[in-house]
Each structure stands twice: as structure tokens, then as C-alpha cells.
Design an enzyme around this catalytic site. Structure first.
Site, PDB file in Angstrom:
ATOM      1  N   LEU A  14       0.845  -1.194   0.000  1.00 57.16           N
ATOM      2  CA  LEU A  14       0.000   0.000   0.000  1.00 57.16           C
ATOM      3  C   LEU A  14       0.886   1.252   0.000  1.00 57.16           C
ATOM      4  O   LEU A  14       1.701   1.439   0.904  1.00 57.16           O
ATOM      5  CB  LEU A  14      -0.921   0.010   1.222  1.00 57.16           C
ATOM      6  CG  LEU A  14      -1.814  -1.219   1.406  1.00 57.16           C
ATOM      7  CD1 LEU A  14      -2.803  -0.979   2.539  1.00 57.16           C
ATOM      8  CD2 LEU A  14      -2.538  -1.596   0.117  1.00 57.16           C
ATOM      9  N   ALA A  15       0.700   2.053  -1.008  1.00 55.03           N
ATOM     10  CA  ALA A  15       1.565   3.232  -1.152  1.00 55.03           C
ATOM     11  C   ALA A  15       0.832   4.399  -1.789  1.00 55.03           C
ATOM     12  O   ALA A  15       1.413   5.206  -2.496  1.00 55.03           O
ATOM     13  CB  ALA A  15       2.788   2.860  -1.984  1.00 55.03           C
ATOM     14  N   ARG A  21       1.572  13.982   7.194  1.00 55.27           N
ATOM     15  CA  ARG A  21       2.419  14.373   8.321  1.00 55.27           C
ATOM     16  C   ARG A  21       3.881  14.627   7.918  1.00 55.27           C
ATOM     17  O   ARG A  21       4.651  15.180   8.680  1.00 55.27           O
ATOM     18  CB  ARG A  21       2.331  13.294   9.423  1.00 55.27           C
ATOM     19  CG  ARG A  21       0.978  13.262  10.112  1.00 55.27           C
ATOM     20  CD  ARG A  21       0.743  11.974  10.886  1.00 55.27           C
ATOM     21  NE  ARG A  21       0.268  10.890  10.019  1.00 55.27           N
ATOM     22  CZ  ARG A  21      -0.070   9.668  10.453  1.00 55.27           C
ATOM     23  NH1 ARG A  21       0.026   9.381  11.740  1.00 55.27           N
ATOM     24  NH2 ARG A  21      -0.488   8.747   9.614  1.00 55.27           N
ATOM     25  N   TYR A 372      42.895  22.557 -12.575  1.00 51.45           N
ATOM     26  CA  TYR A 372      41.600  22.181 -13.140  1.00 51.45           C
ATOM     27  C   TYR A 372      41.814  21.435 -14.447  1.00 51.45           C
ATOM     28  O   TYR A 372      42.401  21.986 -15.395  1.00 51.45           O
ATOM     29  CB  TYR A 372      40.706  23.412 -13.392  1.00 51.45           C
ATOM     30  CG  TYR A 372      39.451  23.040 -14.136  1.00 51.45           C
ATOM     31  CD1 TYR A 372      38.531  22.164 -13.555  1.00 51.45           C
ATOM     32  CD2 TYR A 372      39.200  23.490 -15.424  1.00 51.45           C
ATOM     33  CE1 TYR A 372      37.392  21.773 -14.231  1.00 51.45           C
ATOM     34  CE2 TYR A 372      38.054  23.101 -16.114  1.00 51.45           C
ATOM     35  CZ  TYR A 372      37.152  22.229 -15.508  1.00 51.45           C
ATOM     36  OH  TYR A 372      36.031  21.830 -16.176  1.00 51.45           O
ATOM     37  N   ASN A 392      38.575  25.113 -21.024  1.00 51.45           N
ATOM     38  CA  ASN A 392      37.778  24.222 -21.875  1.00 51.45           C
ATOM     39  C   ASN A 392      36.519  24.882 -22.417  1.00 51.45           C
ATOM     40  O   ASN A 392      35.868  24.356 -23.288  1.00 51.45           O
ATOM     41  CB  ASN A 392      37.389  22.958 -21.105  1.00 51.45           C
ATOM     42  CG  ASN A 392      36.611  23.269 -19.844  1.00 51.45           C
ATOM     43  OD1 ASN A 392      36.819  24.296 -19.206  1.00 51.45           O
ATOM     44  ND2 ASN A 392      35.719  22.377 -19.479  1.00 51.45           N
ATOM     45  N   TYR A 393      36.186  26.060 -21.913  1.00 51.55           N
ATOM     46  CA  TYR A 393      34.883  26.652 -22.211  1.00 51.55           C
ATOM     47  C   TYR A 393      35.083  28.027 -22.818  1.00 51.55           C
ATOM     48  O   TYR A 393      35.734  28.890 -22.222  1.00 51.55           O
ATOM     49  CB  TYR A 393      34.093  26.731 -20.902  1.00 51.55           C
ATOM     50  CG  TYR A 393      32.656  27.155 -21.050  1.00 51.55           C
ATOM     51  CD1 TYR A 393      31.837  26.616 -22.041  1.00 51.55           C
ATOM     52  CD2 TYR A 393      32.106  28.083 -20.174  1.00 51.55           C
ATOM     53  CE1 TYR A 393      30.514  26.994 -22.154  1.00 51.55           C
ATOM     54  CE2 TYR A 393      30.779  28.470 -20.286  1.00 51.55           C
ATOM     55  CZ  TYR A 393      29.984  27.925 -21.280  1.00 51.55           C
ATOM     56  OH  TYR A 393      28.672  28.305 -21.389  1.00 51.55           O
ATOM     57  N   SER A 411      54.606  24.489 -13.958  1.00 53.71           N
ATOM     58  CA  SER A 411      53.559  25.098 -13.131  1.00 53.71           C
ATOM     59  C   SER A 411      52.863  26.238 -13.856  1.00 53.71           C
ATOM     60  O   SER A 411      53.444  26.865 -14.742  1.00 53.71           O
ATOM     61  CB  SER A 411      54.177  25.628 -11.836  1.00 53.71           C
ATOM     62  OG  SER A 411      54.642  24.537 -11.081  1.00 53.71           O
ATOM     63  N   ALA A 429      56.936  26.580 -17.546  1.00 52.58           N
ATOM     64  CA  ALA A 429      56.079  27.157 -16.508  1.00 52.58           C
ATOM     65  C   ALA A 429      55.536  28.505 -16.958  1.00 52.58           C
ATOM     66  O   ALA A 429      56.198  29.249 -17.674  1.00 52.58           O
ATOM     67  CB  ALA A 429      56.873  27.301 -15.217  1.00 52.58           C
TER      68      ALA A 429
HETATM   69  C1  UD1 Z   1      -2.071   1.820   9.702  1.00 53.08           C
HETATM   70  C2  UD1 Z   1      -3.016   0.842  10.413  1.00 53.08           C
HETATM   71  C3  UD1 Z   1      -2.607   0.764  11.885  1.00 53.08           C
HETATM   72  C4  UD1 Z   1      -1.179   0.319  12.001  1.00 53.08           C
HETATM   73  C5  UD1 Z   1      -0.248   1.228  11.181  1.00 53.08           C
HETATM   74  C6  UD1 Z   1       1.129   0.614  11.110  1.00 53.08           C
HETATM   75  C7  UD1 Z   1      -5.219   0.951   9.302  1.00 53.08           C
HETATM   76  C8  UD1 Z   1      -6.566   1.507   9.356  1.00 53.08           C
HETATM   77  N1  UD1 Z   1      -4.377   1.312  10.290  1.00 53.08           N
HETATM   78  O1  UD1 Z   1      -2.255   3.094  10.307  1.00 53.08           O
HETATM   79  O2  UD1 Z   1      -3.454  -0.167  12.563  1.00 53.08           O
HETATM   80  O3  UD1 Z   1      -0.779   0.326  13.353  1.00 53.08           O
HETATM   81  O4  UD1 Z   1      -0.724   1.360   9.817  1.00 53.08           O
HETATM   82  O5  UD1 Z   1       2.064   1.453  10.503  1.00 53.08           O
HETATM   83  O6  UD1 Z   1      -4.909   0.202   8.414  1.00 53.08           O
HETATM   84  N2  UD1 Z   1      -2.745   3.857   2.199  1.00 53.08           N
HETATM   85  C9  UD1 Z   1      -3.245   3.688   0.924  1.00 53.08           C
HETATM   86  N3  UD1 Z   1      -4.507   4.104   0.653  1.00 53.08           N
HETATM   87  C10 UD1 Z   1      -5.323   4.659   1.599  1.00 53.08           C
HETATM   88  C11 UD1 Z   1      -4.784   4.833   2.909  1.00 53.08           C
HETATM   89  C12 UD1 Z   1      -3.493   4.416   3.178  1.00 53.08           C
HETATM   90  O7  UD1 Z   1      -2.552   3.190   0.050  1.00 53.08           O
HETATM   91  O8  UD1 Z   1      -6.455   4.983   1.258  1.00 53.08           O
HETATM   92  C13 UD1 Z   1      -1.358   3.421   2.478  1.00 53.08           C
HETATM   93  C14 UD1 Z   1      -0.447   4.541   2.883  1.00 53.08           C
HETATM   94  O9  UD1 Z   1       0.195   5.102   1.762  1.00 53.08           O
HETATM   95  C15 UD1 Z   1       0.551   3.840   3.808  1.00 53.08           C
HETATM   96  C16 UD1 Z   1      -0.255   2.697   4.379  1.00 53.08           C
HETATM   97  O10 UD1 Z   1      -1.375   2.520   3.548  1.00 53.08           O
HETATM   98  O11 UD1 Z   1       1.651   3.311   3.086  1.00 53.08           O
HETATM   99  C17 UD1 Z   1      -0.707   2.983   5.802  1.00 53.08           C
HETATM  100  O12 UD1 Z   1      -1.483   4.155   5.815  1.00 53.08           O
HETATM  101  P1  UD1 Z   1      -1.363   5.218   6.980  1.00 53.08           P
HETATM  102  O13 UD1 Z   1      -2.310   6.317   6.713  1.00 53.08           O
HETATM  103  O14 UD1 Z   1       0.054   5.545   7.228  1.00 53.08           O
HETATM  104  O15 UD1 Z   1      -1.949   4.347   8.192  1.00 53.08           O
HETATM  105  P2  UD1 Z   1      -1.648   4.487   9.712  1.00 53.08           P
HETATM  106  O16 UD1 Z   1      -2.463   5.585  10.266  1.00 53.08           O
HETATM  107  O17 UD1 Z   1      -0.198   4.534   9.954  1.00 53.08           O
HETATM  108 CA    CA Z   2       1.655   4.666   8.641  1.00 55.83          CA
END
Ligand code: UD1
Ligand code: CA
Length: 468
Positions: A14-15, A21, A372, A392-393, A411, A429
Site C-alpha cells: 500500500l503506497a 504528516r 583544473y 575548456n569553455y 607550473s 612554466a
Molecule cells: C495503519 C493501520 C494501523 C497500524 C499502522 C502501522 C489501518 C486503518 N491502520 O495506520 O493499525 O498500526 O498502519 O504502521 O490500516 N494507504 C493507501 N490508501 C489509503 C490509505 C493508506 O494506500 O487509502 C497506504 C499509505 O500510503 C501507507 C499505508 O497505507 O503506506 C498505511 O497508511 P497510513 O495512513 O500511514 O496508516 P496508519 O495511520 O499509519
Molecule cells: Ca503509517
């Protein structure tokens, strides 16, 4: 039943989250830890656990994330709107259609996780014949994490901090956000989730209670090392993870035969390799794809990015090297600046306050002081005197200076490129060289010296007269 076949393992990372924050324009998972994006560490761990396919759910900054991992063998799934971690996993369902087996669910912001821990989690899931297995961790400070609520029959549910009661908040066993799910069963459970909670999101964590309610087996494995589970949500945690990763990387090098005089202040990025018996002093940064040979010595404050150093290279204090290839038995610095495209054949000496750029320098050639050399092709056995400059330039184009083997440059010489200096010639030199010099010749261009006897005395006498 294909009992001998290893069960299939896929991974979803999940990313898609913004990483609010972090307060950054850069998507959170691209923030580097030990020089590589944190997502790269997670991918490495997932690979080490043997998962294929590897799917990343992206959303915020999707194009940048995709570009950063182009060719990394990752399949991308778009979560256009970030409706929560549960919804994010749901988005990967079409990509996993037809996949039956175990699914490793990872978060892109947990970079310290090791492959071995994931393997243990997968084994636990299989031995427990569970449908959901969660990796938990016992921590001193559980703030910010989901809490693991256990009952008589094991883990009952996970409650997010924002939804937890004061009593639940005192629980120190946290959800790492890493799970193994049996697929496709997990997608049936996900379909039943609601977003009726403090954040109005579809929480993946609710899958645990859903599985329990459906009579599916839920298992939990506490991580052996809680620090691996650290999720990065802000820059303070980013720095902590960086330190943790640094300790890990440095220990690996030391165990492999590299001396780090003070590992606490030695910064070696994840992809760097170092040969045995090399000694690294404090305050050194080795970055990118740097490769260092055996028996090298890297003195304090040296920064090396994307360089290849052969064996027994000695880089003295305060030197900065980038995109350069350094042959064996070469001495560099102190305070040398080797810029991209520098290629030293070996047995070279590049001394203090020497700068090189796109310079190929033959075996045994030396530039020991204040020089240089840019856009230069220098042969073997050349001595470049103190204060030499390749001009060079011309303000529009860059031109090449060629200096053939065994040339002696005195030198304070300027080579106004393009210019070619023939083999074995000698440059006097203080010369400004604007035309080619044939082999074995002496080239010299300076104004002839004038000596005016008594000039200073006369000048002084005049000045004294004016004052009186
Ligand atoms: C989440 C967990 C929490 C856990 C913590 C560990 C849930 C609800 N909570 O909280 O229990 O202790 O991770 O680090 O799962 N992401 C998505 N799509 C979304 C939301 C999030 O891809 O819609 C991804 C974020 O990019 C991140 C990961 O999910 O990589 C976690 O999301 P984040 O918002 O950081 O969750 P936490 O509040 O840390
Ligand atoms: Ca997190």
C-alpha cells in the site's frame, strides 16, 4: 492435492497515501532511507520473502512513484481516491483475479522490515492454516498505531488509536500493518467492510473482526524485533529509521571485513559495496551505486557518489568524488574534487585543490596541486604542474585538451582548448598554450623578464621627499 508444490505467494504494497504528516511535495514512499526510497526497501523485503507478483497500490503522486520504479518489476494499481487501507487492498483485486494462494500485505512506509521476518509470518500463516495472520509488535510507546485487542480465543480485533477507548490505548501490542491473507477469501471479507469510524475510512484492520465473525481462523505473530515494524509518518521517524538502517548496513560491512573507525558517524547507502580490509574514517558518506575495492582508505569527511574505486585507493580528507572511476593504487586529496566522467587508469596522484571533470587520465599520471582538468584526455606518465588549467569553455562550447604520454607540464600553465600536446614534450612554466605542440618539443610562451636595477630605492627616496 499438490502437497509438494510450494504455495503461491503474491504481495500487495500500500503506497497511495499522501503522507500528510511529512509536510512534503514528495510522495511519502519516495523519501529516501539510507539513500533509496523507502518503498524500495519494502520491495526488497517482499522479494526476499519470495513473492510474485508484486503489486503496489499508488495514488498520491502516482506518476512520480511509477517513474521512480520503472523497470523494477512491480505492477501498479491506481487507487484514485484514498478511502482507507481496506479500500486500497480492494483496488488490487482485479490485478489478482485468478490468483489463489497467500497474499502478503505490506505498507510502503515500513522500510525496516526484513525479508526473514516476512518469511516467518508466511510460515506461521500456513502452519496455523489461518485466513488472516497479522504481524504485531510489543512497543514501549504505542502512540499512533492500531492496538491489538486479544480475547480468550486470541486476537479479536484491531482498534485504531482514534477509535480506541482510554483502556484500549494502554495496550502496547500494536498492529504493524503487515499481514498474510488467504486469497481470494480475503476479498469476500473486504466486501463487507464499512467506513463507520472516526476517520470515515475503510480500515483494513476491520478484516480481523470480520474474519472472526465469519468463523475464519485469525492468527497473530509478534515480531522478534519490534523496531522493524516502525511506520514512517513524519520526519522525526524518518530520521530514526535512517539511523536504524545505517546501523544495520554498517554492521553488515564490518562483519564482512571492512573497518569502520566510528560506525555511528559513517553514512553508507544501501547499494554500496566495499572490499575487505578497507578502512573508513568518521564522517564519510558513500552514496548511490558506489563500489569500493579492497585495502582502500577513505579519510574523514570524504563524500563519494556513484564511483568505482579499485583496490588500494587512498582518498584523503575532505575530498568529493562523483561519477568517477578510479584505478588501483591511486592517491586522491586532501580536498580534491573529482566530478562525473573522471577516469583514472591507476597509480595516479590527484593532490589538494585539484578539480577534474570528464577527464581520462592515463596510468601513473599526476596532478599534485591546485589544478583544473576538464574535458581532457591525458596519457600515461604525465606530470601536470601546480596551477595548471584547461581552459575548456569559450562561453558557448566545451573543447577538449589532449596531452599525450610522458608530457611534462610546468607550473601555472593554461591550455586554451582545443589543443593537442605531443608525446614527451615539455611545457614551460607560466605558459599560455593556444596551439598544438608536436612530440618531444619545448613550448614556452611568456613575456621576457625585465630587471630594472635600483628601481625600488629610487621610488622610496621620492616618496620620502614628498612627505618632508
Ligand atoms: C495503519 C493501520 C494501523 C497500524 C499502522 C502501522 C489501518 C486503518 N491502520 O495506520 O493499525 O498500526 O498502519 O504502521 O490500516 N494507504 C493507501 N490508501 C489509503 C490509505 C493508506 O494506500 O487509502 C497506504 C499509505 O500510503 C501507507 C499505508 O497505507 O503506506 C498505511 O497508511 P497510513 O495512513 O500511514 O496508516 P496508519 O495511520 O499509519
Ligand atoms: Ca503509517
Amino acid at each position: 492435492m499438490g502437497g509438494m508444490m510450494p504455495a503461491a505467494l503474491s504481495a500487495v504494497i500500500l503506497a497511495a497515501g499522501q503522507g500528510t504528516r511529512m509536510k512534503s511535495v514528495l510522495p511519502k514512499v519516495l523519501h529516501p532511507v539510507a539513500g533509496v526510497p523507502m518503498l524500495a526497501h519494502v520491495i526488497t523485503a517482499a522479494r526476499a520473502a519470495g513473492s510474485t507478483p508484486l503489486i503496489a497500490v499508488i495514488g498520491h503522486g502516482a506518476e512520480r512513484v511509477k517513474a521512480a520504479f520503472d523497470g523494477a518489476g512491480v505492477d501498479f494499481v491506481l487507487q484514485a481516491e484514498q478511502l482507507g487501507t481496506g479500500h486500497a487492498l480492494q483496488c488490487s483485486a482485479p490485478a489478482l483475479a485468478g490468483f489463489a494462494g497467500d497474499l502478503l500485505l505490506l505498507c510502503g512506509d515500513v522500510p525496516l522490515l526484513r525479508g526473514a521476518t516476512l518469511q516467518a509470518l508466511v510460515e506461521h500463516h500456513r502452519s496455523q492454516q489461518a485466513v488472516v495472520t497479522v504481524l504485531t509488535a510489543e512497543v514501549a510507546d504505542p502512540r499512533g498505531y492500531g492496538r491489538v485487542i486479544r480475547g480468550a480465543g486470541g486476537v479479536e480485533r484491531i482498534v485504531e488509536e482514534k477509535d480506541a477507548t482510554p483502556a484500549e490505548r494502554t495496550v502496547c501490542e500494536i498492529n504493524t500493518g503487515i499481514y498474510v491473507f488467504t486469497t481470494p477469501r480475503v476479498f469476500e471479507l473486504l466486501a463487507g467492510l464499512t467506513n463507520d469510524n472516526a476517520q470515515g475510512e475503510y480500515y483494513l484492520t476491520d478484516v480481523i473482526a470480520a474474519a472472526r465473525a465469519a468463523g475464519d481462523k485469525v492468527a497473530a505473530l509478534p515480531a522478534e524485533r519490534a523496531e522493524e515494524a516502525m511506520g514512517i509518518n513524519d520526519r522525526v521517524q524518518l530520521a530514526e529509521a535512517g539511523r536504524e538502517m545505517r546501523i544495520r548496513i554498517n554492521e553488515t560491512h564490518m562483519r564482512a571485513g571492512v573497518t569502520l573507525l566510528d560506525p555511528a558517524v559513517t553514512y553508507i547507502e544501501a547499494e554500496v559495496t566495499i572490499g575487505t580490509d578497507t578502512v573508513i574514517h568518521p564522517g564519510v558518506h558513500l552514496r548511490g551505486r558506489t563500489v569500493i575495492g579492497r585495502e582502500c582508505e577513505i579519510e574523514p569527511g570524504v563524500i563519494v557518489s556513484d564511483c568505482i574505486l579499485a583496490d588500494r585507493v587512498h582518498v584523503k580528507a575532505g575530498s568529493v568524488l562523483a561519477g568517477s572511476t578510479i584505478g588501483a593504487d591511486t592517491d586522491i586529496g586532501p580536498m580534491a574534487h573529482l566530478r562525473p566522467g573522471t577516469i583514472l587508469a591507476g597509480e595516479n596522484k590527484i593532490g589538494n585543490f585539484v578539480e577534474t571533470k570528464k577527464a581520462a587520465i592515463g596510468r601513473g599520471s599526476k596532478a599534485s596541486h591546485l589544478t583544473y582538468l576538464g574535458d581532457a584526455e591525458i596519457g600515461a606518465g604525465v606530470n601536470v604542474g601546480c596551477g595548471t588549467i584547461t581552459c575548456n569553455y569559450d562561453g558557448v562550447n566545451k573543447h577538449v585538451t589532449v596531452i599525450e604520454d610522458d608530457v611534462f607540464v610546468g607550473s601555472d600553465v593554461q591550455f586554451v582548448a582545443p589543443v593537442r600536446i605531443g608525446k614527451g614534450s615539455l611545457i614551460g612554466a607560466g605558459s599560455t598554450i593556444t596551439r598544438d605542440v608536436p612530440a618531444e618539443a619545448l613550448a614556452i610562451s611568456r613575456v621576457e623578464q625585465k630587471v630594472i636595477e635600483g628601481w625600488v630605492t629610487r621610488k622610496r627616496d621620492k616618496a620620502v621627499k614628498r612627505e618632508t
